[in-house]
Design a protein around this motif. Structure first.
Motif, PDB file in Angstrom:
ATOM      1  N   ILE A  97      63.367  28.337  42.575  1.00 10.56           N
ATOM      2  CA  ILE A  97      62.780  27.690  43.754  1.00 10.56           C
ATOM      3  C   ILE A  97      62.670  28.693  44.893  1.00 10.56           C
ATOM      4  N   HIS A  98      61.435  28.969  45.298  1.00  9.35           N
ATOM      5  CA  HIS A  98      61.182  29.862  46.435  1.00  9.35           C
ATOM      6  C   HIS A  98      61.152  29.033  47.712  1.00  9.35           C
ATOM      7  N   ARG A  99      61.970  29.456  48.662  1.00  9.85           N
ATOM      8  CA  ARG A  99      61.999  28.785  49.980  1.00  9.85           C
ATOM      9  C   ARG A  99      62.287  29.863  51.014  1.00  9.85           C
ATOM     10  N   ASP A 100      61.313  30.162  51.867  1.00  7.81           N
ATOM     11  CA  ASP A 100      61.554  31.137  52.935  1.00  7.81           C
ATOM     12  C   ASP A 100      62.690  30.652  53.823  1.00  7.81           C
ATOM     13  N   SER A 101      63.506  31.582  54.320  1.00 11.55           N
ATOM     14  CA  SER A 101      64.584  31.165  55.212  1.00 11.55           C
ATOM     15  C   SER A 101      64.037  30.759  56.575  1.00 11.55           C
ATOM     16  N   ASP A 102      62.862  31.331  56.954  1.00 14.27           N
ATOM     17  CA  ASP A 102      62.274  31.070  58.270  1.00 14.27           C
ATOM     18  C   ASP A 102      63.339  31.313  59.346  1.00 14.27           C
ATOM     19  N   ARG A 103      63.632  30.303  60.151  1.00  9.88           N
ATOM     20  CA  ARG A 103      64.620  30.499  61.227  1.00  9.88           C
ATOM     21  C   ARG A 103      66.017  30.041  60.832  1.00  9.88           C
ATOM     22  N   GLU A 104      66.190  29.656  59.572  1.00  7.87           N
ATOM     23  CA  GLU A 104      67.494  29.179  59.119  1.00  7.87           C
ATOM     24  C   GLU A 104      68.254  30.301  58.399  1.00  7.87           C
ATOM     25  N   PRO A 105      69.584  30.250  58.412  1.00  6.44           N
ATOM     26  CA  PRO A 105      70.353  31.228  57.631  1.00  6.44           C
ATOM     27  C   PRO A 105      70.090  31.020  56.134  1.00  6.44           C
ATOM     28  N   PRO A 106      70.090  32.080  55.328  1.00  2.45           N
ATOM     29  CA  PRO A 106      69.866  31.925  53.892  1.00  2.45           C
ATOM     30  C   PRO A 106      70.823  30.920  53.237  1.00  2.45           C
ATOM     31  N   ASP A 107      72.090  30.876  53.695  1.00  4.26           N
ATOM     32  CA  ASP A 107      73.042  29.937  53.088  1.00  4.26           C
ATOM     33  C   ASP A 107      72.633  28.489  53.319  1.00  4.26           C
ATOM     34  N   TYR A 108      71.970  28.223  54.441  1.00  2.72           N
ATOM     35  CA  TYR A 108      71.457  26.872  54.697  1.00  2.72           C
ATOM     36  C   TYR A 108      70.417  26.514  53.640  1.00  2.72           C
ATOM     37  N   ARG A 109      69.517  27.453  53.350  1.00  8.53           N
ATOM     38  CA  ARG A 109      68.486  27.203  52.335  1.00  8.53           C
ATOM     39  C   ARG A 109      69.112  27.066  50.946  1.00  8.53           C
ATOM     40  N   ARG A 110      70.140  27.855  50.662  1.00  8.22           N
ATOM     41  CA  ARG A 110      70.802  27.749  49.357  1.00  8.22           C
ATOM     42  C   ARG A 110      71.385  26.347  49.178  1.00  8.22           C
ATOM     43  N   SER A 111      72.036  25.839  50.222  1.00 12.61           N
ATOM     44  CA  SER A 111      72.619  24.491  50.152  1.00 12.61           C
ATOM     45  C   SER A 111      71.525  23.437  50.008  1.00 12.61           C
ATOM     46  N   GLU A 112      70.432  23.628  50.756  1.00 13.73           N
ATOM     47  CA  GLU A 112      69.304  22.695  50.687  1.00 13.73           C
ATOM     48  C   GLU A 112      68.763  22.618  49.261  1.00 13.73           C
TER      49      GLU A 112
END
Length: 212
Positions: free
Chosen positions: A72-87
């Protein structure tokens, strides 16, 4: 055994990452079949959220189609990468509990992975022998560029040497040129120095090796 993988990306010009997924699988001696669903075929297109895309991919899958792995590709944009990993982890747990997943999370946006290869940028700009300074960041700074998409667009324009109408035509091809750059990305080149690329490839190798 052939690993059946689903790849969900943010946009159509991101589909080229599938070639690197296949290449990395080959590097670790695994056979893989990567499916990249065209979610735009759905009447109700999902938004940018991961859970919606996973549910949409289920709708498009063949009857009884199952996967061993989802990337799953999801740019981090303005969020920390760990936030996207949890998402991503929470979305997979909600839609496909137990399915192995690999996050691909470029810091800010995927264009940061494409800013480091001057020769590739000159190639897609149509001026491979150009000598104009492109003012690209060193690998240590690529992931802190505020707007890597704008910088990449400017670099291609500068590398082309085009002006006026020619430059306008080039700018309309940005998505296609970006897609080409992603396909051309040298996995053994400077991108290896980026933390987000290292995380993606390390996670993918581990998932491929442990997949049965």
């Amino acid at each position: 055994m052939t690993i059946r993988a689903l790849y969900l990306c943010e946009g159509s010009s991101d589909t080229g990452l599938r070639f690197h997924i296949e290449g990395i699988a080959g590097d670790v001696g695994r056979q893989i079949l990567v499916t990249v669903p065209d979610l735009n075929r759905l009447a109700n297109k999902p938004g940018p959220g991961v859970e919606g895309k996973l549910r949409a991919a289920q709708q498009l899958s063949d009857s009884g189609q199952t996967y061993d792995l989802v990337v799953i590709h999801r740019d981090s944009d303005r969020e920390p990468p760990d936030y996207r990993r949890s998402e991503i982890a929470e979305a997979v747990a909600a839609v496909s509990p137990g399915l192995a997943h690999v996050p691909a999370i470029p810091v800010r946006m995927l264009e940061a992975w494409l800013l480091l290869d001057q020769s590739a940028i000159r190639e897609v700009a149509g001026n491979p022998n150009g000598r104009m300074a492109l003012d690209l960041p060193k690998p240590a700074r690529a992931e802190s560029v505020a707007d890597p998409k704008a910088l990449l667009k400017q670099a291609i324009a500068t590398a082309s040497g085009e002006k006026g109408r020619g430059l306008q035509k080039l700018q309309t091809r940005f998505s296609a040129n970006r897609a080409r750059l992603l396909q051309m990305l040298d996995r053994d080149g400077p991108v290896r120095q980026l933390t987000s690329w290292q995380s993606f490839t390390d996670d993918l190798r581990a998932a491929l090796v442990s997949s049965h």
